[in-house]
Design a protein around this motif. Sequence first.
Motif, PDB file in Angstrom:
ATOM      1  N   VAL A 126     -18.570  33.667 -26.688  1.00 11.37           N
ATOM      2  CA  VAL A 126     -19.115  35.008 -26.450  1.00 11.37           C
ATOM      3  C   VAL A 126     -20.625  34.894 -26.287  1.00 11.37           C
ATOM      4  O   VAL A 126     -21.311  34.339 -27.157  1.00 11.37           O
ATOM      5  CB  VAL A 126     -18.782  35.967 -27.607  1.00 11.37           C
ATOM      6  N   TYR A 127     -21.132  35.419 -25.186  1.00  4.97           N
ATOM      7  CA  TYR A 127     -22.582  35.467 -24.966  1.00  4.97           C
ATOM      8  C   TYR A 127     -23.071  36.885 -25.215  1.00  4.97           C
ATOM      9  O   TYR A 127     -22.520  37.850 -24.679  1.00  4.97           O
ATOM     10  CB  TYR A 127     -22.944  35.038 -23.548  1.00  4.97           C
ATOM     11  N   ILE A 128     -24.103  37.016 -26.041  1.00  4.60           N
ATOM     12  CA  ILE A 128     -24.676  38.322 -26.359  1.00  4.60           C
ATOM     13  C   ILE A 128     -25.946  38.540 -25.540  1.00  4.60           C
ATOM     14  O   ILE A 128     -26.933  37.816 -25.702  1.00  4.60           O
ATOM     15  CB  ILE A 128     -24.989  38.444 -27.866  1.00  4.60           C
ATOM     16  N   ALA A 129     -25.908  39.526 -24.657  1.00  6.41           N
ATOM     17  CA  ALA A 129     -27.086  39.918 -23.882  1.00  6.41           C
ATOM     18  C   ALA A 129     -27.708  41.143 -24.531  1.00  6.41           C
ATOM     19  O   ALA A 129     -27.014  41.958 -25.127  1.00  6.41           O
ATOM     20  CB  ALA A 129     -26.692  40.223 -22.441  1.00  6.41           C
ATOM     21  N   LYS A 168     -17.847  36.934 -37.416  1.00  9.11           N
ATOM     22  CA  LYS A 168     -16.704  36.579 -38.262  1.00  9.11           C
ATOM     23  C   LYS A 168     -15.449  36.382 -37.420  1.00  9.11           C
ATOM     24  O   LYS A 168     -14.679  35.430 -37.632  1.00  9.11           O
ATOM     25  CB  LYS A 168     -16.479  37.674 -39.301  1.00  9.11           C
ATOM     26  N   ASP A 169     -15.219  37.266 -36.450  1.00  5.32           N
ATOM     27  CA  ASP A 169     -14.010  37.193 -35.624  1.00  5.32           C
ATOM     28  C   ASP A 169     -14.177  36.265 -34.425  1.00  5.32           C
ATOM     29  O   ASP A 169     -13.197  35.705 -33.922  1.00  5.32           O
ATOM     30  CB  ASP A 169     -13.633  38.592 -35.130  1.00  5.32           C
ATOM     31  N   PHE A 170     -15.413  36.093 -33.949  1.00  6.26           N
ATOM     32  CA  PHE A 170     -15.684  35.225 -32.796  1.00  6.26           C
ATOM     33  C   PHE A 170     -16.848  34.302 -33.152  1.00  6.26           C
ATOM     34  O   PHE A 170     -17.998  34.567 -32.782  1.00  6.26           O
ATOM     35  CB  PHE A 170     -16.007  36.071 -31.559  1.00  6.26           C
ATOM     36  N   PRO A 171     -16.565  33.215 -33.857  1.00  3.22           N
ATOM     37  CA  PRO A 171     -17.639  32.351 -34.358  1.00  3.22           C
ATOM     38  C   PRO A 171     -18.423  31.629 -33.262  1.00  3.22           C
ATOM     39  O   PRO A 171     -19.568  31.215 -33.494  1.00  3.22           O
ATOM     40  CB  PRO A 171     -16.901  31.348 -35.253  1.00  3.22           C
ATOM     41  N   ASN A 172     -17.834  31.471 -32.055  1.00  2.45           N
ATOM     42  CA  ASN A 172     -18.537  30.794 -30.961  1.00  2.45           C
ATOM     43  C   ASN A 172     -19.423  31.780 -30.210  1.00  2.45           C
ATOM     44  O   ASN A 172     -19.263  32.014 -29.014  1.00  2.45           O
ATOM     45  CB  ASN A 172     -17.534  30.145 -30.012  1.00  2.45           C
ATOM     46  N   LEU A 173     -20.354  32.348 -30.926  1.00  2.00           N
ATOM     47  CA  LEU A 173     -21.236  33.378 -30.378  1.00  2.00           C
ATOM     48  C   LEU A 173     -22.589  32.756 -30.055  1.00  2.00           C
ATOM     49  O   LEU A 173     -23.153  32.014 -30.846  1.00  2.00           O
ATOM     50  CB  LEU A 173     -21.373  34.512 -31.391  1.00  2.00           C
ATOM     51  N   MET A 174     -23.104  33.077 -28.865  1.00  2.00           N
ATOM     52  CA  MET A 174     -24.360  32.483 -28.398  1.00  2.00           C
ATOM     53  C   MET A 174     -25.306  33.558 -27.864  1.00  2.00           C
ATOM     54  O   MET A 174     -24.872  34.621 -27.405  1.00  2.00           O
ATOM     55  CB  MET A 174     -24.083  31.460 -27.286  1.00  2.00           C
ATOM     56  N   THR A 175     -26.595  33.256 -27.918  1.00  2.00           N
ATOM     57  CA  THR A 175     -27.631  34.076 -27.289  1.00  2.00           C
ATOM     58  C   THR A 175     -28.493  33.152 -26.445  1.00  2.00           C
ATOM     59  O   THR A 175     -28.375  31.921 -26.535  1.00  2.00           O
ATOM     60  CB  THR A 175     -28.506  34.788 -28.328  1.00  2.00           C
ATOM     61  N   LYS A 176     -29.385  33.712 -25.660  1.00  2.00           N
ATOM     62  CA  LYS A 176     -30.252  32.870 -24.839  1.00  2.00           C
ATOM     63  C   LYS A 176     -31.157  32.007 -25.702  1.00  2.00           C
ATOM     64  O   LYS A 176     -31.483  30.870 -25.323  1.00  2.00           O
ATOM     65  CB  LYS A 176     -31.067  33.723 -23.857  1.00  2.00           C
TER      66      LYS A 176
END
Length: 564
Positions: free
Chosen positions: A419-422, A438-446
């Motif tokens: 998941v990429y957070i913009a 917690k539900d999507f641990p593969n979370l990224m930002t720029k």
Amino acid sequence: MAKSKNMKSSLTPFDFLNSFTVSPRNSLLFSPKKNPRSPKQCSSPNLSLLFLFLLVIFAFFGVSIIGFVPISRNPFQCSSSILTSPFPSSSSSSLSYEIYNSPMFLTSLSRAMLEEEDTPRLSHSAMVPLPAHVISGNNMTEEKREFWRQPDGAGYRPCLEFDIKYRRSSAKISKEKRRYLVVVASGGLNQQRNQIVDAVVIARILEAALVIPILQVNLIWGDESEFSDIFDAQHFKRTLQADVRVVSSLPSTHLIPRQSIETKIPHDVSPLWIRSRFCKQLNEEGVLVLKGLDSKLSKNLPSDLQKLRCKVAFHALRFAAPIQAIGNKLARRMWIEGPYIAIHLRLERDVWVRTGCLTGLGSKFDKIIADDREFRPEFLTGRLNMSYDQRRFAGLCPLNAEEVSRLLKALGAPSNGRVYIAGGKPFGGDIALRPLMKDFPNLMTKDMLARDGELLQFINRSSSLAAIDYIISLSSDVFMPSHGGNMGRAMQGHRAYIGHRKYIKPNKRAMLPYFEEDESMSEMEFGRMMRHIHRDSLGQPQLRNNNRGRDVIAYPVPECMCNR
């Protein structure tokens, strides 16, 4: 061109507007009165010069007929050719990525058509994302396969075919050197993009040359970026050279000491209103300065002007090279690990203040927002008499991280999906993102994708950072905004235009009542209901037909795309 930080309608905001006199040439060529028999024309040649120009006009017309021949054998045929992504694709599955572009993109006529090396091909000028991933594997549930599956697209492909009358008039408009339009664009990146699109269209309506738009200093983020800091100015000029003449600055012949700025523009103005309101002033003074264009131009314009909107939004407004380079680099890092979801998560402090909503983070954080709102009540936008609950169930509040997480899971997003957070930094920091992480641990930002020093040049440049988010989001397999806004609408239309990439538009009014039924509905039933509510946004492209409030930039079908 210099930028002003304090702009008032009675004063010029530009350092270049400091010695203005009406050009003697303009005084000769223009009469203050419009020709009543030609209400749609901005030009009003002085009768004393009319016969002087007739011979020149007729001679030029003869040359034009020969020189400006439509480049297509059949200018009314909406044919298509395939432009594949420059990045490798996994297979020839139905999920593999192809972009269809029409050769009729090269339809506007001007003298620049004779200079092929300087004319950008529209079929290659659109921002091309990385290809969608091919999803395979027997260990994946049908819901998860369906989540990653790309829409069919119903055969709609980019098709910017301008009418022959539009193309013929382009020869004259693209050479305009007497009337100039200056536009001041405000707001964040995508709000500015909308105003720049409308600025080009208004310049075309007024048959005026467009000065590269001025970006007003953003009051919230303090971003002092100019047009060329964010966008490729030369590409902007070249792409539009057959539609509108674009110049970097006003010529010295058009500078006067004080120039009034037009700010009183009503909503939903038509081309006829624009001509009747501004033509006389433009003819007399040679310059028109507009500010406050945001969402003022009608969403329902003649077909050619709608196509011009798409041409500006999806082709001319390419990001500046440094932004494009880092955006592509970070997008590849995200993409290489597999399919990913991009979410425009609107959890910034100013969003909570403006929407009048509660953060969901507890009373401590809600009090901070309430105090901000009380101190600056003008920031609260619209429907002031509504309570928080009324706002929320009317769909006026952003989804918080917990609500986003529940919706993604219900729609079939895998917990190990990337998941990429913009968006800007969320109010509350990591606490605000905790339910989603917690539900999507593969979370990224720029910031997490970038390596040491790669984003340093963009510190305090919120528009540039938003542009990087835009590039990474465009390459995602699935995109979802947590709240309606300019970024969401731009991404919706752009993703349709470049290959019908999946776009999920949360139907907050329909879905939020089900969020309250925690124990009365099973997870399976909740998921079935969420997929049912969002079936339209998960399927074929939605048409703009019969909905006057829809913007062609968000709904490019059928004005800018055809399925023939």
